[in-house]
Design an enzyme around this catalytic site. Structure first.
Site, short mmCIF file in Angstrom:
data_model
loop_
_atom_site.label_atom_id
_atom_site.label_comp_id
_atom_site.label_asym_id
_atom_site.label_seq_id
_atom_site.Cartn_x
_atom_site.Cartn_y
_atom_site.Cartn_z
N HIS A 19 0.85 -1.21 0.00
CA HIS A 19 0.00 0.00 0.00
C HIS A 19 0.88 1.25 0.00
O HIS A 19 0.59 2.22 -0.72
CB HIS A 19 -0.87 0.05 1.26
CG HIS A 19 -1.95 -0.99 1.35
ND1 HIS A 19 -2.06 -1.84 2.42
CD2 HIS A 19 -2.99 -1.29 0.52
CE1 HIS A 19 -3.12 -2.62 2.26
NE2 HIS A 19 -3.70 -2.31 1.11
N LYS A 43 -16.35 -7.04 5.54
CA LYS A 43 -15.10 -7.81 5.44
C LYS A 43 -14.60 -8.27 6.81
O LYS A 43 -13.56 -8.91 6.90
CB LYS A 43 -14.02 -6.94 4.79
CG LYS A 43 -14.12 -6.88 3.28
CD LYS A 43 -12.77 -6.50 2.67
CE LYS A 43 -12.74 -6.79 1.18
NZ LYS A 43 -11.45 -6.41 0.59
N ARG A 94 -1.91 -5.85 -8.51
CA ARG A 94 -0.77 -6.73 -8.25
C ARG A 94 -0.63 -7.79 -9.32
O ARG A 94 0.41 -8.01 -9.87
CB ARG A 94 -0.93 -7.43 -6.90
CG ARG A 94 -0.70 -6.52 -5.74
CD ARG A 94 -1.29 -7.07 -4.49
NE ARG A 94 -2.74 -7.04 -4.54
CZ ARG A 94 -3.53 -7.26 -3.53
NH1 ARG A 94 -3.02 -7.59 -2.36
NH2 ARG A 94 -4.83 -7.18 -3.66
N SER A 132 -2.84 -7.71 2.76
CA SER A 132 -3.12 -7.62 4.20
C SER A 132 -3.47 -9.01 4.75
O SER A 132 -3.09 -9.36 5.86
CB SER A 132 -4.28 -6.66 4.46
OG SER A 132 -3.98 -5.39 3.96
P1 ADP Z 1 -10.00 -3.40 -0.57
O1 ADP Z 1 -10.85 -4.09 0.46
O2 ADP Z 1 -10.60 -2.12 -1.08
O3 ADP Z 1 -9.49 -4.30 -1.66
P2 ADP Z 1 -7.25 -3.36 0.40
O4 ADP Z 1 -6.70 -2.63 1.58
O5 ADP Z 1 -7.12 -4.84 0.38
O6 ADP Z 1 -8.74 -2.89 0.30
O7 ADP Z 1 -6.57 -2.79 -0.92
C1 ADP Z 1 -6.69 -1.44 -1.28
C2 ADP Z 1 -6.04 -1.24 -2.63
O8 ADP Z 1 -4.64 -1.48 -2.52
C3 ADP Z 1 -6.53 -2.21 -3.71
O9 ADP Z 1 -6.53 -1.52 -4.95
C4 ADP Z 1 -5.49 -3.28 -3.74
O10 ADP Z 1 -5.40 -3.90 -5.00
C5 ADP Z 1 -4.25 -2.46 -3.43
N1 ADP Z 1 -3.19 -3.27 -2.84
C6 ADP Z 1 -3.25 -4.08 -1.77
N2 ADP Z 1 -2.05 -4.67 -1.53
C7 ADP Z 1 -1.22 -4.21 -2.50
C8 ADP Z 1 0.14 -4.46 -2.83
N3 ADP Z 1 0.89 -5.34 -2.18
N4 ADP Z 1 0.65 -3.82 -3.90
C9 ADP Z 1 -0.11 -2.96 -4.61
N5 ADP Z 1 -1.39 -2.70 -4.37
C10 ADP Z 1 -1.95 -3.31 -3.33
#
Ligand code: ADP
Length: 167
Positions: A19, A43, A94, A132
């Site tokens: 992130h 979630k 990703r 996460s």
């Molecule tokens: P959501 O529930 O909205 O998917 P997340 O916190 O899981 O929330 O992810 C938020 C955003 O960050 C999403 O666009 C996800 O694809 C991106 N994201 C999560 N982990 C990574 C990572 N390791 N590298 C790049 N983008 C990421």
């Protein structure tokens, strides 16, 4: 030139180095970036929304990104983006596995509000496997998460999971 604001929405349960990679890239493109933490009760997040905001603030503070703010939201994303005067939504991509869901969401958001574009950014390849969920799983089994999250997040994860394991 008019100031350009973007929203980076997510659950951030918790924020990972993946992130942060996306935040740093987006902060270079836009004048103002709002990291928007979704309550997302559906979630069943491990951390409360206040804890997630706190971990983001603590993780970002050493980076000195002056144009990045952290907020929470619980309304429809596109309505929230409009209320902030944002012209873009930033999401991280990703792997192919992210694509279908992200594509559907981006097109739906465009249908709801044509003036807000969704922009996809790719993290550095060392973070393409990072999520996460994986961080929580590794932390749960006592694995080393220091290279995946910042020290304040690693501490919070140990506290939270330690407390759960004692329950
Ligand atoms: P959501 O529930 O909205 O998917 P997340 O916190 O899981 O929330 O992810 C938020 C955003 O960050 C999403 O666009 C996800 O694809 C991106 N994201 C999560 N982990 C990574 C990572 N390791 N590298 C790049 N983008 C990421």
């Amino acid at each position: 030139m008019k100031e350009k604001t973007a929203i980076y929405p997510g659950t951030f349960d918790p924020i990972t180095r993946g992130h942060i990679d996306i935040i740093q890239r987006a902060a270079k493109i836009f004048h103002r970036l709002i990291v928007a933490v979704a309550h997302n009760p559906g979630k069943e997040p491990l951390f409360s929304v206040e804890e997630r905001v706190d971990m983001i603030r603590q993780s970002l503070s050493p980076l000195g990104l002056k144009n990045v703010e952290v907020e929470t939201f619980s309304s429809l994303l596109i309505a929230y983006a409009k209320s902030k005067g944002a012209t873009a939504i930033v999401r991280g991509l990703r792997a192919v596995s992210d694509f279908e869901y992200e594509f559907q969401m981006a097109l739906m958001n465009r249908k709801l509000e044509d003036s807000v574009e969704t922009l996809f950014l790719m993290p550095s390849e060392q973070y393409t496997y990072l999520s996460s969920r994986i961080v929580k799983e590794i932390a749960y089994y006592g694995g080393d998460i220091e290279c995946l999250v910042t020290p304040p997040v690693a501490r919070m994860l140990r506290e939270k999971l330690g407390a759960r394991n004692r329950e």
